[in-house]
Enzyme design. Structure first.
Site, PDB file in Angstrom:
ATOM      1  CE  LYS A   1      34.105  32.488  39.417  1.00 30.97           C
ATOM      2  NZ  LYS A   1      33.029  33.166  40.163  1.00 30.97           N
TER       3      LYS A   1
ATOM      4  CE  LYS B   1      35.448  43.117  39.341  1.00 27.54           C
ATOM      5  NZ  LYS B   1      34.252  43.502  40.043  1.00 27.54           N
TER       6      LYS B   1
ATOM      7  CE  LYS C   1      35.530  44.222  29.715  1.00 26.89           C
ATOM      8  NZ  LYS C   1      34.231  43.611  29.933  1.00 26.89           N
TER       9      LYS C   1
END
Ligand code: TRP
Length: 334
Positions: free
Chosen positions: A115, A200, A197
């Site tokens: 991040k 979202k 995978k």
């Protein structure tokens, strides 16, 4: 352990839209867990602001997520679905646990490194201590089990380390949490890159089915799903696209993989994709209708939010008082 019942805690970010993968792989398996566990599902808005957010958007998404959980079938009376920001114990315990966490430990967190690289203009202290807040979430409710994906394993590990360290100094204060290994949740893959995978946060909207996608969109996405060119519906790792569609169809129709393969024997990908699309659309429709109903009934959802915040606060306060006493804070004068 709370009041003699094992506790399950899960936190979720109100970023992005929940996908079919979240539903079939997680949410749908959680609907009956409350029979065995005291379940907490927390919308972790304190975590969200470690990345800059648009305030109105964040509020909207958090409400949408909470509503969707209820709409998808989590009973909001039997499960404590609530906002992290409504329970101040999360932040308070997090501060205390910060003082029992080493810089070196936090420096090793791979998610922080990722991040920080991605948001190099805003590497704030909250981003660094994110895992401590997550530990506080879990430990505040004396959680026995935490359902976590692979990306959160390291965070659960550090929560355990912090809890053990604290217990080592002050005696048995915290339950040591374990990862929840339930019925193996299905792993639903991306419709565009079936080796990945379904996520979202995927930038390609065609890669994921969102729970709020309308039927036409669902069917269109399945029609466009990446498969191979041999047009045979066989369940094998060599055909990850078709394998994924078979998994989805099997889960949404409650048919076994063998039954699905038999049903589509001799048929082509076109027919199969259409069938999967229609089935998934029909599963999502009642959830979407329920979301619409809940959105119309603001007072009902507000009531749930209020009651659950109270319930969460009750348990959080119990743990927090114990911890405050242990570290040497004076008792409040009442
Ligand atoms: N960090 C988790 C995620 O991004 C969300 C989270 C916050 C969480 N607190 C938690 C998950 C406690 C499990 C338990 O997915």
């Amino acid at each position: 352990m709370l009041d003699g019942k094992k506790t399950l805690f899960s936190g979720m970010q109100a970023t992005g839209n929940l996908t079919l993968g979240n539903y079939l792989g997680a949410l749908n398996n959680w609907l009956t867990l409350n029979e065995e566990y005291e379940c907490f599902y927390c919308v972790v808005d304190l975590h969200s602001i470690t990345i800059r957010q648009d305030p109105a958007e964040l509020r909207k998404r958090a409400r949408a997520l909470l509503t969707l959980y209820i709409a998808a079938g989590l009973d909001p009376v039997k499960n404590c679905i609530y906002y992290q920001s409504h329970v101040s114990g999360h932040a308070e315990l997090s501060w205390i646990l910060n003082c029992f966490t080493y810089m070196g430990e936090l420096n090793r967190m791979t998610q922080f490194k990722d991040k920080a690289a991605k948001h190099s203009d805003n590497i704030n202290a909250g981003l660094f201590t994110y895992p401590v807040l997550m530990a506080a979430d879990i430990l505040l409710f004396q959680s026995d089990v935490v359902p976590v994906g692979a990306d959160q394993k390291q965070h659960l590990e550090i929560a355990r380390d912090i809890a053990e360290r604290f217990n080592g100094i002050y005696g048995n204060v915290f339950t040591i949490p374990e990862p929840y290994i339930g019925k193996v949740g299905a792993k639903i893959m991306s419709l565009q890159e079936p080796s990945k995978k379904m996520s979202k946060s995927d930038e390609n909207v065609n890669a994921s089915i969102y729970l709020m996608d309308d039927p036409d969109t669902v069917i269109r996405k399945f029609k466009r799903a990446v498969t191979d060119s041999d047009n045979q519906i066989i369940y094998t790792d060599d055909k990850p696209g078709i394998k994924n569609l078979i998994d989805i169809y099997s889960l949404t129709t409650n048919k076994t993989v063998e039954e699905v393969v038999k049903e589509f024997d001799g048929k082509g990908y076109g027919d199969f994709k259409m069938a999967v699309g229609e089935t998934v659309a029909s599963i999502l429709k009642p959830i979407q209708d329920r979301v619409a109903d809940l959105n119309k009934d603001k007072a009902y959802v507000d009531g749930i939010i209020k009651d659950n915040a109270e319930k969460a606060n009750y348990y959080a306060t119990k743990t927090l008082r114990k911890v405050q006493k242990k570290v040497g804070f004076p008792e409040k004068i009442r």
